[in-house]
Design an enzyme around this catalytic site. Structure first.
Site, mmCIF file in Angstrom:
data_model
loop_
_atom_site.group_PDB
_atom_site.id
_atom_site.type_symbol
_atom_site.label_atom_id
_atom_site.label_comp_id
_atom_site.label_asym_id
_atom_site.label_seq_id
_atom_site.Cartn_x
_atom_site.Cartn_y
_atom_site.Cartn_z
ATOM 1 N N GLY A 18 0.733 -1.092 -0.004
ATOM 2 C CA GLY A 18 0.040 -0.075 -0.031
ATOM 3 C C GLY A 18 0.901 1.370 0.095
ATOM 4 N N ALA A 19 1.765 1.239 -0.789
ATOM 5 C CA ALA A 19 2.953 2.504 -0.688
ATOM 6 C C ALA A 19 2.146 3.376 -1.636
ATOM 7 C CB ALA A 19 4.310 2.242 -1.379
ATOM 8 N N SER A 20 1.057 3.005 -2.396
ATOM 9 C CA SER A 20 0.459 4.192 -3.097
ATOM 10 C C SER A 20 -0.645 4.871 -2.512
ATOM 11 C CB SER A 20 -0.640 3.316 -4.284
ATOM 12 O OG SER A 20 -1.067 2.226 -3.757
ATOM 13 N N VAL A 48 -3.401 -8.190 -1.913
ATOM 14 C CA VAL A 48 -3.046 -8.887 -1.101
ATOM 15 C C VAL A 48 -3.930 -10.106 -0.483
ATOM 16 C CG1 VAL A 48 -1.331 -7.050 -0.174
ATOM 17 C CG2 VAL A 48 -3.552 -7.066 0.798
ATOM 18 N N ASN A 55 0.961 -2.576 5.289
ATOM 19 C CA ASN A 55 0.311 -1.582 5.650
ATOM 20 C C ASN A 55 -1.019 -1.437 4.783
ATOM 21 O OD1 ASN A 55 0.236 1.834 5.922
ATOM 22 N ND2 ASN A 55 0.188 1.506 3.514
ATOM 23 N N SER A 79 -4.520 -0.808 14.122
ATOM 24 C CA SER A 79 -5.163 0.332 14.253
ATOM 25 C C SER A 79 -5.500 0.611 15.779
ATOM 26 C CB SER A 79 -6.553 0.453 13.544
ATOM 27 O OG SER A 79 -7.397 1.380 13.951
ATOM 28 N N TYR A 130 -14.049 -3.788 10.626
ATOM 29 C CA TYR A 130 -12.758 -3.025 10.655
ATOM 30 C C TYR A 130 -11.808 -3.400 11.985
ATOM 31 C CZ TYR A 130 -8.870 0.577 10.271
ATOM 32 O OH TYR A 130 -7.900 1.023 10.027
ATOM 33 N N ALA A 146 -12.459 -5.784 14.110
ATOM 34 C CA ALA A 146 -12.188 -7.231 14.288
ATOM 35 C C ALA A 146 -10.833 -7.547 13.552
ATOM 36 C CB ALA A 146 -13.306 -8.000 13.916
ATOM 37 N N LYS A 189 -8.339 -5.742 12.541
ATOM 38 C CA LYS A 189 -7.169 -5.264 13.195
ATOM 39 C C LYS A 189 -6.757 -5.591 14.380
ATOM 40 C CE LYS A 189 -6.265 -1.967 9.909
ATOM 41 N NZ LYS A 189 -5.104 -2.276 9.355
HETATM 42 P P1 NAP Z 1 -5.074 4.674 2.078
HETATM 43 O O1 NAP Z 1 -4.347 6.280 1.756
HETATM 44 O O2 NAP Z 1 -6.425 4.811 1.598
HETATM 45 O O3 NAP Z 1 -4.171 3.658 1.439
HETATM 46 C C1 NAP Z 1 -4.553 2.420 1.383
HETATM 47 C C2 NAP Z 1 -3.643 1.508 0.601
HETATM 48 O O4 NAP Z 1 -3.851 0.158 0.826
HETATM 49 C C3 NAP Z 1 -3.485 1.776 -0.607
HETATM 50 O O5 NAP Z 1 -1.828 1.885 -1.221
HETATM 51 C C4 NAP Z 1 -4.236 0.617 -1.381
HETATM 52 O O6 NAP Z 1 -3.652 0.372 -2.493
HETATM 53 C C5 NAP Z 1 -4.006 -0.468 -0.419
HETATM 54 N N1 NAP Z 1 -4.951 -1.546 -0.683
HETATM 55 C C6 NAP Z 1 -6.201 -1.259 -0.504
HETATM 56 N N2 NAP Z 1 -6.902 -2.694 -0.851
HETATM 57 C C7 NAP Z 1 -5.694 -3.234 -1.221
HETATM 58 C C8 NAP Z 1 -5.806 -4.653 -1.657
HETATM 59 N N3 NAP Z 1 -6.890 -5.679 -1.977
HETATM 60 N N4 NAP Z 1 -4.599 -5.360 -2.259
HETATM 61 C C9 NAP Z 1 -3.529 -4.588 -2.058
HETATM 62 N N5 NAP Z 1 -3.332 -3.274 -1.479
HETATM 63 C C10 NAP Z 1 -4.576 -2.625 -1.205
HETATM 64 O O7 NAP Z 1 -5.078 4.503 3.567
HETATM 65 P P2 NAP Z 1 -3.989 4.970 4.975
HETATM 66 O O8 NAP Z 1 -4.722 5.862 5.788
HETATM 67 O O9 NAP Z 1 -2.489 5.138 4.145
HETATM 68 O O10 NAP Z 1 -3.888 3.403 5.468
HETATM 69 C C11 NAP Z 1 -2.825 2.692 5.610
HETATM 70 C C12 NAP Z 1 -2.894 1.581 6.761
HETATM 71 O O11 NAP Z 1 -3.145 2.440 7.988
HETATM 72 C C13 NAP Z 1 -4.181 0.816 6.640
HETATM 73 O O12 NAP Z 1 -4.104 -0.585 6.994
HETATM 74 C C14 NAP Z 1 -5.199 1.313 7.574
HETATM 75 O O13 NAP Z 1 -6.147 0.507 8.078
HETATM 76 C C15 NAP Z 1 -4.058 1.913 8.571
HETATM 77 N N6 NAP Z 1 -4.788 2.950 9.539
HETATM 78 C C16 NAP Z 1 -5.058 4.164 8.929
HETATM 79 C C17 NAP Z 1 -5.848 5.382 9.694
HETATM 80 C C18 NAP Z 1 -5.850 6.583 9.254
HETATM 81 O O14 NAP Z 1 -6.582 7.214 10.149
HETATM 82 N N7 NAP Z 1 -5.492 6.796 8.342
HETATM 83 C C19 NAP Z 1 -5.770 4.969 11.400
HETATM 84 C C20 NAP Z 1 -5.430 3.515 11.531
HETATM 85 C C21 NAP Z 1 -4.955 2.701 10.853
HETATM 86 P P3 NAP Z 1 -4.340 0.841 -4.019
HETATM 87 O O15 NAP Z 1 -4.851 2.134 -3.764
HETATM 88 O O16 NAP Z 1 -3.049 1.086 -4.869
HETATM 89 O O17 NAP Z 1 -5.296 -0.024 -4.551
#
Ligand code: NAP
Length: 247
Positions: A12-14, A64, A90, A142, A155, A157, A159
């Site tokens: 999820g580096a994108s 993934v 991630n 999370s 979500y 569950a 995490k």
């Molecule tokens: P984000 O900007 O929406 O990024 C999510 C990433 O996950 C994207 O790179 C996406 O890839 C990838 N992804 C989604 N479904 C996928 C799949 N089926 N296979 C492979 N890759 C997939 O979200 P973020 O906030 O950076 O979140 C990153 C992590 O942090 C997540 O695990 C999230 O639960 C956790 N987190 C975030 C927050 C928050 O407040 N932002 C809080 C707690 C935890 P593509 O776009 O290329 O499909």
């Protein structure tokens, strides 16, 4: 701390946090695989930025939640870029819904990406780490996996499952010199928060002891520490980066 010839994979580096983690790991000296699934444009922009700075990076695509795609990707990375030393799990999705409105499809997708995805990736890299008797896995959990969120039962569950998997796997692979930890973010300002209105965010910030959303870079610093040799005696732990929300 600068590392040479250490390969990191960031899933999820994108996305917001994954991009910040990849940037920080490159600064730390890791050769870094920028994984994505659907957001090719974002990952290409990041790839160009990091290559221009002279870092060794490559991109790789997989859903993934699908073990065959993950296994093929890891085999390709190992052959063409190097044997993975660090995996940052991630990639993840989120959804807000009342519990009784969660469909079978919603549930299976959430568990498939957030929990099975971590399993698929970790299992695929494990033989390389065991072979070298060294490696680090960092799972992005999370705060809701720690304390539970209303309207995010699936979500939360998924995490919680990641935190449990982290502890169990840490015990199992510690004798092989492999450390497994979680970083557990609070509310971080990324695309994932885009469904929240300005009022929702203001209300949320009132509940956060530090009074604001986190920045992706602040999560990346925690990952950087746990990935480093300075964390060499830390395994099976969850480091919360949540502005004090889970105190
Ligand atoms: P984000 O900007 O929406 O990024 C999510 C990433 O996950 C994207 O790179 C996406 O890839 C990838 N992804 C989604 N479904 C996928 C799949 N089926 N296979 C492979 N890759 C997939 O979200 P973020 O906030 O950076 O979140 C990153 C992590 O942090 C997540 O695990 C999230 O639960 C956790 N987190 C975030 C927050 C928050 O407040 N932002 C809080 C707690 C935890 P593509 O776009 O290329 O499909």
């Amino acid at each position: 701390m600068i590392y040479n010839n250490r390969i990191a994979i960031v899933t999820g580096a994108s996305g917001g946090i994954g991009g910040a983690v990849a940037r920080k790991l490159c600064e730390d000296g890791f050769d870094t695989v920028l994984h994505y699934n659907s957001s090719e444009d974002s990952v290409r922009t990041l790839e160009n930025e990091l290559k221009q700075k002279g870092y060794r990076v490559m991109t790789a695509k997989a859903d993934v939640s699908k073990s065959s795609e993950v296994n093929d990707m890891i085999e390709y990375i190992a052959k063409n870029f190097g044997s993975p030393y660090l995996l940052v799990n991630n990639a993840g999705i989120a959804q807000q819904k009342l519990f009784t409105f969660i469909t079978d499809e919603d549930w299976n997708k959430m568990i498939g990406v957030n929990l099975t995805g971590v399993f698929n990736m970790s299992r695929a890299v494990m033989p390389f780490m065991v072979h070298r008797k060294q490696g680090v896995i960092i799972n992005i959990a999370s705060m809701w996996g720690e304390v539970g969120a209303s309207c995010e039962v699936h979500y939360s569950a998924s995490k919680s499952g990641v935190i449990g998997m982290t502890k169990a796997l840490a015990k199992e692979v510690a004798p092989s010199g492999i450390r497994v930890n979680c970083v557990s973010p609070g509310a971080v300002d990324t695309e994932m928060m885009s469904s929240f209105s300005a009022e929702d965010i203001a209300a949320l910030c009132e509940e956060i002891p530090l009074g604001r959303l986190g920045k992706p870079e602040e999560v990346a610093y925690a990952v950087s520490f746990l990935a480093s040799d300075r964390a060499s005696y830390i395994t099976g732990q969850t480091l919360s980066v949540c502005g004090g929300m889970t105190i």
